[in-house]
Design a protein around this motif. Structure first.
Motif: not given
Length: 603
Positions: A8, A11-13, A18, A50, A52-53, A56-57, A83, A215
């Protein structure tokens, strides 16, 4: 030092975090810069890459208070709340648990309202392939004419299960597996940031096990670092993940190569005492021999594809196996892995698979082949004990061919006219009784002769094999085949259960159906492929399916019985020295005394 929330935390911010998806990141960033964002995106690819990440990004980037920007700032209130998942206008839905039409209708009713907290309303639907057909139909209308303030992002690991109408209304991005090198570099960077002492070999081992999913690699690193207190070594990684050391694989491969059954059983016993599961051990062993095959055929590619061993070690072990031997080992292990799913004692199946590899029949195929070629033809004693099964199989084939030749000989004998029944001379003018006898032997029911002969020619092999031990053994497994078809696809089982297996020949199961509709539906390519796949897995060799109606099968049985009876009657007729048949006596009397003076009376 335990790192419980490592995944967590990493996780890519931002898009730059990525790994392995630079082509997708570049496309999305350019679309944001040029204000050419689509109303719907479809992210597809393997798990943990990646998808879903990225959704979100993208939601943060377009709603950032300092944007829309190619990179979210992660400092403004909108980025922080997205986030944390507390923005009502950015909705993330798990389609696996919200797959009904009511949930999608609720979305359709709410999209018309403008966002209240951020710039654009975003719906992220994860595992979208789990939606029902009705739910897809409800979503389709919204995707066709979406409001300008709404964006949909669909993520799935199985894009082939989505209706084409949904796919065609989205911009689709294919996420690829992350390479071994990229994963290893990323894991090393994380270890430096988190102050985890990790061996490079351990990180490469973790990357191999993750199978291209970043992941999964992070989750494994989190698990191993928690297990070892921040000191990650290769041995600890193997122990924590329940794997097998590469040295044990090498010892097992050496024992198989040398046909040392005792050494193989010792290795299996050691695995079981260590608490390993038989199915996992078999799976890892199959991957190991697959890597040996790659090292044998493509040494340069082995460095990037090895899963459980060092490439140099793989090449060294692979030198002891021929290509054909490795292909045969992988094929056999794959068959036993399929069988193990339904086995009551998986460990026994695992042991049998390895003992099968050690048997003389499978070891050193090149030496056996040369020995067979050098043995004198026709000398049965020259065959090695390993040829026993093959010899029995050839004997069964020869016996089957002899039966077919006998049937053909009897059919030809029954169709031939009797001696003296035709031709010129005195017997021609008195051919009434003789011609009638010939009709009974070869022309009775001539209106259906062509059809009957065609059916018999097609079914000769099945008629000859009916009741043989091989056929009875295969047909005895039909209930098990029905159960597997039911587990594979229940609709195919509903059609197939109407049929009854009647014979087995030439690696083909013949099934007779009571209902023509059931037969025709079973013959559809998709349904037939499922049934043949189950039969092949069950019998351990490629098996085909042939169908007919029960009426056609009964007619073929009756026709075969009639031909056999007439052939036996012909064989019982004396050739010379015995009492001639009644028809021959009548013909001789007519020849001597004339047709007008001969009167035929039944006793």
């Amino acid at each position: 030092m335990a790192h419980i929330a490592l995944y967590r935390a990493w996780r890519p911010q931002a898009f730059r975090d990525m790994v392995g998806q630079q082509h997708i990141v570049q496309t999305l960033q350019n679309a944001i810069r040029e204000d050419r964002l689509s109303h719907a995106y479809l992210f597809s690819g393997p798990r943990g890459t990646g998808k879903t990440s990225a959704a979100r990004l993208l939601a943060k980037a377009i709603n950032c208070e300092r944007g829309p920007a190619p990179e979210p700032c992660n400092e403004c209130e909108s980025c922080k709340r997205i986030s944390a998942g507390t923005v009502m206008d950015v909705v993330e839905i798990d389609a696996a648990s919200n797959r009904g039409v009511e949930e999608i209708r609720d979305i359709r009713d709410k999209v018309k309202y403008a966002p209240t907290e951020v710039r654009r309303k975003v719906y992220i639907i994860d595992e979208v392939h789990m939606l029902t057909t009705e739910a897809f139909n409800a979503l389709l209308k919204t995707l066709e004419e979406p409001p300008g303030h709404v964006m949909f992002m669909l993520a799935t690991t199985e894009p082939h299960r989505l209706p084409p109408t949904i796919v065609s209304r989205c911009q689709r991005f294919e996420f690829r597996r992350v390479s071994l090198e990229e994963q290893s570099e990323r894991l090393a960077e994380i270890c430096r940031e988190e102050e985890i002492a990790a061996e490079p070999e351990a990180l490469r081992y973790i990357a191999r096990l993750s199978d291209g999913g970043m992941r999964d690699a992070l989750s494994l690193l989190d698990q191993i670092s928690s297990f070892t207190g921040g000191q990650v070594s290769l041995g600890d990684a193997v122990e924590a993940t329940g794997g097998l050391p590469s040295e044990q694989f090498a010892r097992l491969a050496t024992a198989v190569r040398e046909a040392d059954a005792a050494a193989v059983l010792r290795e299996v016993d050691e695995m079981m005492r260590a608490g390993k599961s038989a199915d996992k051990c078999l799976e890892q062993l199959m991957h190991y021999f697959r890597d040996l095959l790659v090292a044998r055929l493509a040494p340069q590619a082995a460095s990037s594809s090895g899963r459980v061993a060092d490439p140099a070690e793989l090449r060294e072990v692979a030198e002891g196996f021929s290509r054909e031997r490795l292909f045969a080992i992988v094929d056999l292990l794959n068959r036993y892995q399929s069988e193990m799913k339904y086995a009551a004692h998986p460990q026994t199946m695992f042991e049998i698979a390895l003992l099968r590899l050690c048997s003389a029949e499978d070891s050193q195929p090149g030496a056996e082949e040369s020995a067979r070629r050098s043995a004198p033809a026709g000398n049965a004693n020259a065959a090695s004990p390993a040829d026993g099964d093959q010899l029995r199989h050839l004997q069964q084939q020869v016996a089957g061919l002899e039966r077919k030749l006998e049937e053909l000989r009897r059919g030809a004998a029954a169709a031939a006219p009797p001696a003296g029944g035709g031709g010129g001379g005195p017997s021609a003018r008195g051919g009434g009784a003789g011609s009638g006898w010939a009709r009974g032997a070869s022309g009775a029911g001539s209106s259906g002769a062509a059809k009957a002969s065609r059916v018999r020619l097609k079914l000769d092999a099945f008629l000859a094999a009916k009741g043989t031990p091989d056929a009875l053994q295969v047909l005895g497994k039909w209930p098990q085949a029905l159960q597997r078809v039911k587990e594979e696809r229940v609709t195919v089982h509903a059609w197939l259960v109407d049929g009854e297996p009647v014979s087995f020949a030439n690696d083909t199961v013949l099934v007779a159906f009571r209902n023509t509709i059931h037969r025709e539906t079973t013959e559809k390519p998709a349904n037939k492929q499922v049934i043949e796949g189950v039969l092949s897995s069950l019998l351990g060799r490629p098996v085909q399916l042939a169908t007919l109606t029960q009426k056609e099968w009964q007619e073929a049985l009756a026709e075969g019985a009639a031909v056999k009876s007439e052939a036996e009657e012909l064989q019982l007729m004396p050739d010379d020295g015995g009492e001639p048949p009644r028809e021959s006596l009548v013909e001789e009397a007519v020849r001597l005394f004339g047709e007008d003076l001969v009167i035929i009376k039944d006793d």
